[in-house]
Scaffold this motif. Structure first.
Motif, PDB file in Angstrom:
ATOM      1  N   GLY A   1       0.802  -1.221   0.000  1.00 42.62           N
ATOM      2  CA  GLY A   1       0.000   0.000   0.000  1.00 42.62           C
ATOM      3  C   GLY A   1       0.837   1.274   0.000  1.00 42.62           C
ATOM      4  N   LEU A   2       2.040   1.206  -0.548  1.00 44.05           N
ATOM      5  CA  LEU A   2       2.943   2.357  -0.549  1.00 44.05           C
ATOM      6  C   LEU A   2       2.780   3.155  -1.837  1.00 44.05           C
ATOM      7  CD1 LEU A   2       5.964   0.349   0.833  1.00 44.05           C
ATOM      8  CD2 LEU A   2       4.607   2.056   2.079  1.00 44.05           C
ATOM      9  N   PRO A   3       2.604   4.467  -1.721  1.00 40.52           N
ATOM     10  CA  PRO A   3       2.358   5.294  -2.906  1.00 40.52           C
ATOM     11  C   PRO A   3       3.641   5.652  -3.656  1.00 40.52           C
ATOM     12  CG  PRO A   3       2.343   6.670  -0.961  1.00 40.52           C
ATOM     13  CD  PRO A   3       2.514   5.252  -0.483  1.00 40.52           C
ATOM     14  N   PRO A   4       3.520   5.900  -4.965  1.00 41.48           N
ATOM     15  CA  PRO A   4       4.681   6.358  -5.733  1.00 41.48           C
ATOM     16  C   PRO A   4       4.948   7.838  -5.462  1.00 41.48           C
ATOM     17  CG  PRO A   4       2.760   6.300  -7.135  1.00 41.48           C
ATOM     18  CD  PRO A   4       2.335   5.742  -5.800  1.00 41.48           C
ATOM     19  N   PHE A   5       6.170   8.248  -5.749  1.00 39.94           N
ATOM     20  CA  PHE A   5       6.500   9.664  -5.686  1.00 39.94           C
ATOM     21  C   PHE A   5       5.881  10.330  -6.906  1.00 39.94           C
ATOM     22  CE2 PHE A   5       9.327  13.177  -6.997  1.00 39.94           C
ATOM     23  CZ  PHE A   5       9.082  14.016  -5.935  1.00 39.94           C
ATOM     24  N   GLU A   6       5.140  11.398  -6.669  1.00 34.80           N
ATOM     25  CA  GLU A   6       4.498  12.158  -7.745  1.00 34.80           C
ATOM     26  C   GLU A   6       4.815  13.634  -7.550  1.00 34.80           C
ATOM     27  OE1 GLU A   6       0.409   9.600  -8.363  1.00 34.80           O
ATOM     28  OE2 GLU A   6       0.400  11.231  -6.914  1.00 34.80           O
ATOM     29  N   TYR A   7       4.862  14.343  -8.673  1.00 40.90           N
ATOM     30  CA  TYR A   7       5.037  15.788  -8.597  1.00 40.90           C
ATOM     31  C   TYR A   7       4.238  16.433  -9.737  1.00 40.90           C
ATOM     32  CZ  TYR A   7       8.382  15.355 -12.432  1.00 40.90           C
ATOM     33  OH  TYR A   7       8.971  15.090 -13.642  1.00 40.90           O
ATOM     34  N   PRO A   8       3.768  17.666  -9.524  1.00 39.86           N
ATOM     35  CA  PRO A   8       2.990  18.329 -10.567  1.00 39.86           C
ATOM     36  C   PRO A   8       3.880  18.904 -11.663  1.00 39.86           C
ATOM     37  CG  PRO A   8       3.135  19.725  -8.634  1.00 39.86           C
ATOM     38  CD  PRO A   8       3.827  18.437  -8.292  1.00 39.86           C
ATOM     39  N   ARG A   9       3.454  18.731 -12.907  1.00 37.73           N
ATOM     40  CA  ARG A   9       4.157  19.327 -14.046  1.00 37.73           C
ATOM     41  C   ARG A   9       3.131  19.620 -15.126  1.00 37.73           C
ATOM     42  NH1 ARG A   9       8.661  16.002 -16.994  1.00 37.73           N
ATOM     43  NH2 ARG A   9       6.870  15.134 -18.055  1.00 37.73           N
ATOM     44  N   ASN A  10       3.074  20.865 -15.528  1.00 40.34           N
ATOM     45  CA  ASN A  10       2.145  21.308 -16.569  1.00 40.34           C
ATOM     46  C   ASN A  10       0.700  20.905 -16.273  1.00 40.34           C
ATOM     47  OD1 ASN A  10       4.326  22.369 -18.044  1.00 40.34           O
ATOM     48  ND2 ASN A  10       4.678  20.416 -19.059  1.00 40.34           N
ATOM     49  N   GLY A  11       0.299  21.054 -15.021  1.00 42.80           N
ATOM     50  CA  GLY A  11      -1.074  20.777 -14.641  1.00 42.80           C
ATOM     51  C   GLY A  11      -1.415  19.308 -14.476  1.00 42.80           C
ATOM     52  N   GLN A  12      -0.410  18.419 -14.546  1.00 36.39           N
ATOM     53  CA  GLN A  12      -0.645  16.984 -14.375  1.00 36.39           C
ATOM     54  C   GLN A  12       0.316  16.438 -13.330  1.00 36.39           C
ATOM     55  OE1 GLN A  12      -0.061  15.285 -18.265  1.00 36.39           O
ATOM     56  NE2 GLN A  12      -2.167  15.682 -18.849  1.00 36.39           N
ATOM     57  N   LEU A  13      -0.091  15.332 -12.700  1.00 37.62           N
ATOM     58  CA  LEU A  13       0.801  14.661 -11.766  1.00 37.62           C
ATOM     59  C   LEU A  13       1.667  13.667 -12.537  1.00 37.62           C
ATOM     60  CD1 LEU A  13      -1.286  13.895  -8.554  1.00 37.62           C
ATOM     61  CD2 LEU A  13       0.623  15.467  -8.829  1.00 37.62           C
ATOM     62  N   VAL A  14       2.942  13.761 -12.322  1.00 37.91           N
ATOM     63  CA  VAL A  14       3.896  12.856 -12.956  1.00 37.91           C
ATOM     64  C   VAL A  14       4.360  11.853 -11.909  1.00 37.91           C
ATOM     65  CG1 VAL A  14       6.150  12.690 -14.089  1.00 37.91           C
ATOM     66  CG2 VAL A  14       4.653  14.649 -14.540  1.00 37.91           C
ATOM     67  N   LYS A  15       4.213  10.565 -12.204  1.00 36.88           N
ATOM     68  CA  LYS A  15       4.675   9.511 -11.303  1.00 36.88           C
ATOM     69  C   LYS A  15       6.082   9.114 -11.713  1.00 36.88           C
ATOM     70  CE  LYS A  15       0.207   7.459 -10.338  1.00 36.88           C
ATOM     71  NZ  LYS A  15      -0.617   6.246 -10.359  1.00 36.88           N
ATOM     72  N   MET A  16       6.929   8.980 -10.703  1.00 35.61           N
ATOM     73  CA  MET A  16       8.294   8.534 -10.962  1.00 35.61           C
ATOM     74  C   MET A  16       8.433   7.086 -10.507  1.00 35.61           C
ATOM     75  SD  MET A  16      10.625  11.851 -10.106  1.00 35.61           S
ATOM     76  CE  MET A  16      12.092  10.970 -10.591  1.00 35.61           C
ATOM     77  N   SER A  17       9.549   6.483 -10.829  1.00 32.54           N
ATOM     78  CA  SER A  17       9.772   5.085 -10.482  1.00 32.54           C
ATOM     79  C   SER A  17      10.366   4.940  -9.077  1.00 32.54           C
ATOM     80  CB  SER A  17      10.682   4.424 -11.523  1.00 32.54           C
ATOM     81  OG  SER A  17      11.922   5.094 -11.561  1.00 32.54           O
ATOM     82  N   TYR A  18       9.838   5.735  -8.151  1.00 31.87           N
ATOM     83  CA  TYR A  18      10.213   5.662  -6.746  1.00 31.87           C
ATOM     84  C   TYR A  18       8.939   5.553  -5.930  1.00 31.87           C
ATOM     85  CZ  TYR A  18      14.926   6.992  -8.023  1.00 31.87           C
ATOM     86  OH  TYR A  18      16.178   7.008  -8.576  1.00 31.87           O
ATOM     87  N   TYR A  19       8.962   4.673  -4.925  1.00 34.81           N
ATOM     88  CA  TYR A  19       7.811   4.469  -4.061  1.00 34.81           C
ATOM     89  C   TYR A  19       8.205   4.747  -2.620  1.00 34.81           C
ATOM     90  CZ  TYR A  19       4.816   2.384  -7.596  1.00 34.81           C
ATOM     91  OH  TYR A  19       4.014   2.185  -8.688  1.00 34.81           O
ATOM     92  N   GLN A  20       7.233   5.213  -1.842  1.00 30.14           N
ATOM     93  CA  GLN A  20       7.486   5.507  -0.447  1.00 30.14           C
ATOM     94  C   GLN A  20       7.995   4.252   0.254  1.00 30.14           C
ATOM     95  OE1 GLN A  20       4.364   7.656   1.475  1.00 30.14           O
ATOM     96  NE2 GLN A  20       5.141   7.232   3.519  1.00 30.14           N
ATOM     97  N   ALA A  21       8.977   4.422   1.108  1.00 30.52           N
ATOM     98  CA  ALA A  21       9.561   3.300   1.851  1.00 30.52           C
ATOM     99  C   ALA A  21       8.641   2.898   3.000  1.00 30.52           C
ATOM    100  CB  ALA A  21      10.928   3.686   2.391  1.00 30.52           C
ATOM    101  N   PRO A  22       8.599   1.617   3.310  1.00 32.83           N
ATOM    102  CA  PRO A  22       7.774   1.170   4.438  1.00 32.83           C
ATOM    103  C   PRO A  22       8.404   1.578   5.775  1.00 32.83           C
ATOM    104  CG  PRO A  22       9.022  -0.661   3.569  1.00 32.83           C
ATOM    105  CD  PRO A  22       9.275   0.514   2.650  1.00 32.83           C
ATOM    106  N   GLU A  23       7.580   1.802   6.772  1.00 29.33           N
ATOM    107  CA  GLU A  23       8.065   2.209   8.096  1.00 29.33           C
ATOM    108  C   GLU A  23       9.019   1.185   8.695  1.00 29.33           C
ATOM    109  OE1 GLU A  23       7.732   5.035   9.982  1.00 29.33           O
ATOM    110  OE2 GLU A  23       6.851   5.887   8.171  1.00 29.33           O
ATOM    111  N   GLU A  24       8.764  -0.116   8.460  1.00 30.74           N
ATOM    112  CA  GLU A  24       9.611  -1.134   9.079  1.00 30.74           C
ATOM    113  C   GLU A  24      11.060  -1.041   8.614  1.00 30.74           C
ATOM    114  OE1 GLU A  24       7.386  -3.566   5.812  1.00 30.74           O
ATOM    115  OE2 GLU A  24       6.813  -2.072   7.297  1.00 30.74           O
TER     116      GLU A  24
END
Length: 115
Positions: A60-83
């Motif tokens: 259930g970990l989300p990808p890193f996203e950032y806004p660009r030109n009015g759209q969200l761009v997903k990168m090939s990085y995902y949030q690390a788990p707390e453990e």
């Protein structure tokens, strides 16, 4: 360097030496010259690819996203788990998974970044 980055370098000690470089308002984390993690706003993201993405999605970990030109761009990085932050064994598992994705992403002739 931020306290959080220094903390992450300690967390990753069981995996091996990690260097941090400032980039795009955050930091890239490098091991053996390859960027395997990204830190933005004190959130750790790990490199993922088609081999490893399922582990992140299943957790259930989300990808890193950032806004660009009015759209969200997903990168090939995902949030690390707390453990990862709490259990050295999990640190090694997740760090190795991210580093292997970085190895697969590296093109054969592109030089490695020295940190």
């Amino acid at each position: 360097m931020s306290e959080y980055i220094e903390y992450l370098q300690e967390v990753f000690e069981p995996f091996g030496p990690v260097r941090a470089r400032r980039m795009f308002g955050g930091y890239g984390l490098y091991h053996d010259g390859l960027m395997f993690a990204l830190v933005v706003d004190d959130v750790l993201y790990l490199k993922a690819d088609h081999h490893s993405r399922g582990a992140f999605e299943q957790a259930g970990l989300p990808p890193f996203e950032y806004p660009r030109n009015g759209q969200l761009v997903k990168m090939s990085y995902y949030q690390a788990p707390e453990e990862l932050l709490e259990d050295p064994d999990q640190t090694v598992v997740w760090a190795r998974r991210a580093f292997e994705a970085a190895l697969r992403a590296r093109s054969g002739n592109r030089p490695r970044v020295q940190t």
